[in-house]
Design an enzyme around this catalytic site. Structure first.
Site, PDB file in Angstrom:
ATOM      1  N   HIS A 137       8.677  -4.468   8.502  1.00 37.86           N
ATOM      2  CA  HIS A 137       8.317  -5.259   9.677  1.00 37.86           C
ATOM      3  C   HIS A 137       9.409  -6.203  10.152  1.00 37.86           C
ATOM      4  CE1 HIS A 137       4.721  -3.144   9.967  1.00 37.86           C
ATOM      5  NE2 HIS A 137       4.334  -3.484   8.746  1.00 37.86           N
ATOM      6  N   GLU A 156       9.756   5.245   1.222  1.00 39.56           N
ATOM      7  CA  GLU A 156       8.440   5.811   1.547  1.00 39.56           C
ATOM      8  C   GLU A 156       8.612   6.848   2.636  1.00 39.56           C
ATOM      9  OE1 GLU A 156       5.685   2.888   2.834  1.00 39.56           O
ATOM     10  OE2 GLU A 156       5.682   1.868   0.929  1.00 39.56           O
ATOM     11  N   ARG A 192       9.479   4.246  14.101  1.00 42.14           N
ATOM     12  CA  ARG A 192       9.034   3.072  14.858  1.00 42.14           C
ATOM     13  C   ARG A 192       9.597   1.764  14.291  1.00 42.14           C
ATOM     14  NH1 ARG A 192       2.666   2.875  13.242  1.00 42.14           N
ATOM     15  NH2 ARG A 192       2.781   5.020  13.966  1.00 42.14           N
ATOM     16  N   ASN A 200       8.546  -4.853   0.859  1.00 44.31           N
ATOM     17  CA  ASN A 200       8.648  -3.884   1.951  1.00 44.31           C
ATOM     18  C   ASN A 200       9.155  -4.610   3.205  1.00 44.31           C
ATOM     19  OD1 ASN A 200       7.884  -2.437   4.327  1.00 44.31           O
ATOM     20  ND2 ASN A 200       6.589  -1.123   3.084  1.00 44.31           N
ATOM     21  N   HIS A 259      -0.729  -2.244  -0.527  1.00 42.98           N
ATOM     22  CA  HIS A 259      -1.272  -2.215   0.826  1.00 42.98           C
ATOM     23  C   HIS A 259      -2.238  -3.366   1.046  1.00 42.98           C
ATOM     24  CE1 HIS A 259      -2.140  -0.791   4.813  1.00 42.98           C
ATOM     25  NE2 HIS A 259      -1.134   0.028   4.661  1.00 42.98           N
ATOM     26  N   HIS A 274       9.908   2.324   4.717  1.00 46.39           N
ATOM     27  CA  HIS A 274       9.230   3.555   5.131  1.00 46.39           C
ATOM     28  C   HIS A 274       9.943   4.124   6.348  1.00 46.39           C
ATOM     29  CE1 HIS A 274       5.037   5.431   6.340  1.00 46.39           C
ATOM     30  NE2 HIS A 274       6.009   6.323   6.308  1.00 46.39           N
ATOM     31  N   ARG A 333       9.488   6.368   8.982  1.00 47.25           N
ATOM     32  CA  ARG A 333       8.412   7.157   9.598  1.00 47.25           C
ATOM     33  C   ARG A 333       9.007   8.232  10.488  1.00 47.25           C
ATOM     34  NH1 ARG A 333       3.218   4.299   9.261  1.00 47.25           N
ATOM     35  NH2 ARG A 333       2.447   6.007  10.522  1.00 47.25           N
ATOM     36  N   GLU A 355       0.728   5.346  -6.769  1.00 48.57           N
ATOM     37  CA  GLU A 355       0.526   4.019  -6.190  1.00 48.57           C
ATOM     38  C   GLU A 355      -0.892   4.000  -5.643  1.00 48.57           C
ATOM     39  OE1 GLU A 355       3.656   2.158  -3.939  1.00 48.57           O
ATOM     40  OE2 GLU A 355       2.201   1.142  -2.647  1.00 48.57           O
ATOM     41  N   THR A 414      -0.263   2.927   7.243  1.00 40.88           N
ATOM     42  CA  THR A 414      -0.743   4.036   6.422  1.00 40.88           C
ATOM     43  C   THR A 414      -2.224   3.840   6.134  1.00 40.88           C
ATOM     44  OG1 THR A 414       1.433   3.922   5.412  1.00 40.88           O
ATOM     45  CG2 THR A 414      -0.152   5.412   4.402  1.00 40.88           C
TER      46      THR A 414
END
Ligand code: PXP
Length: 252
Positions: A12, A72, A51, A9, A196, A45, A47, A153, A103
């Site tokens: 970030h 996502e 962000r 992922n 996660h 993801h 969002r 998941e 999340t």
């Protein structure tokens, strides 16, 4: 035993980029490097508040990566439109709150059954593999099966957090919950993913469950990249997952 895929992922990397408003560091560059280092897929993801990942990032990822893109998203009409345009290999439906840092829990698949089912159906019709990000509970697993999602998941966040803060009793209870959920979901014919909060140690333990076929990992890897580089962090993660896969489930 089924192979265990690593989805990296890269949200970030975009968080860091957006902190300065320019083009660097580029999440696409991170995705390409992650694949070169052994990632089996890239997760991002989009969002609602944008962000980190932006619409253009998703389009560039889909266009440029050689491994599957796992998109996502929250189950909203706007996101559905974006996903149907991008046509990623996979979509993972997640709950989303604007005020959360990440999340926070699984989808409300029990209360949201009738709302979620058309999203799963429409994405599936478009050839996208849909997974539901859920709590490791029997109710959530049965509801996911009845929504006709092919994949779940399992949210590992509560377990990973308990491990991280040293609450060992809670950690073992959460781990036992995950163990039960993995068997239950696979028993109902669902493909099982997990993610996660995973780090090398928790990924190693989850990898020991032969029914789990994909882990999605972001924050820890991007954090580790600061110290050892992204490629090395991914290689170490792969090695931890391989070790876990070769060991007996439930042992640490
Ligand atoms: N899986 C899902 C569904 C997520 O929402 C996230 C966080 O974006 C992850 C996996 C990765 O979690 P982490 O960044 O804590 O590794």
């Amino acid at each position: 035993m089924a192979p265990l895929r690593l989805g990296v992922n890269i949200d970030h990397v975009a968080t860091l980029r957006n902190a300065r408003g320019g083009p660097r560091p580029d999440p696409l560059r991170a995705a390409l490097l992650a694949i070169e280092a052994g990632a089996d897929g890239i997760t991002a993801h989009l969002r609602e508040d944008r962000r980190h990942i932006q619409d253009a990032d998703m389009a560039r990822l889909k266009e440029s990566i050689s491994k599957p893109l796992n998109f996502e998203m929250a189950a909203t009409e706007q996101m559905l439109d974006v996903a149907l345009k991008i046509k990623p290999r996979a979509v993972c439906l997640v709950p989303e709150k604007r005020t959360e840092r990440t999340t926070e829990g699984g989808l409300d698949v029990v209360g949201g059954h009738d709302y979620l089912a058309p999203f799963v159906a429409e994405l599936s019709r478009a050839g996208v593999r849909v997974s539901l990000f859920i709590e490791p509970s029997a109710e959530a697993i049965s509801a996911s099966a009845s929504i006709k999602a092919p994949v779940v998941e399992l949210h590992t966040g509560a377990w990973c957090h308990a491990v991280e803060v040293g609450e060992s009793g809670l950690a073992e209870r959460e781990f036992a919950r995950l163990e039960k959920a993995v068997a239950n979901a696979a028993g109902q014919g669902l493909e099982v993913h997990a993610g996660h909060g995973l780090d090398y140690d928790t990924a190693r333990r989850i990898a020991a469950f032969p029914q789990v076929v994909e882990l999605n990992i972001g924050h820890f890897l991007i954090g580790e990249a600061v110290f050892v580089g992204l490629a090395e962090a991914i290689r170490r993660m792969r090695a931890a997952m391989n070790e876990g896969r070769a060991s007996k489930a439930g042992t640490s």
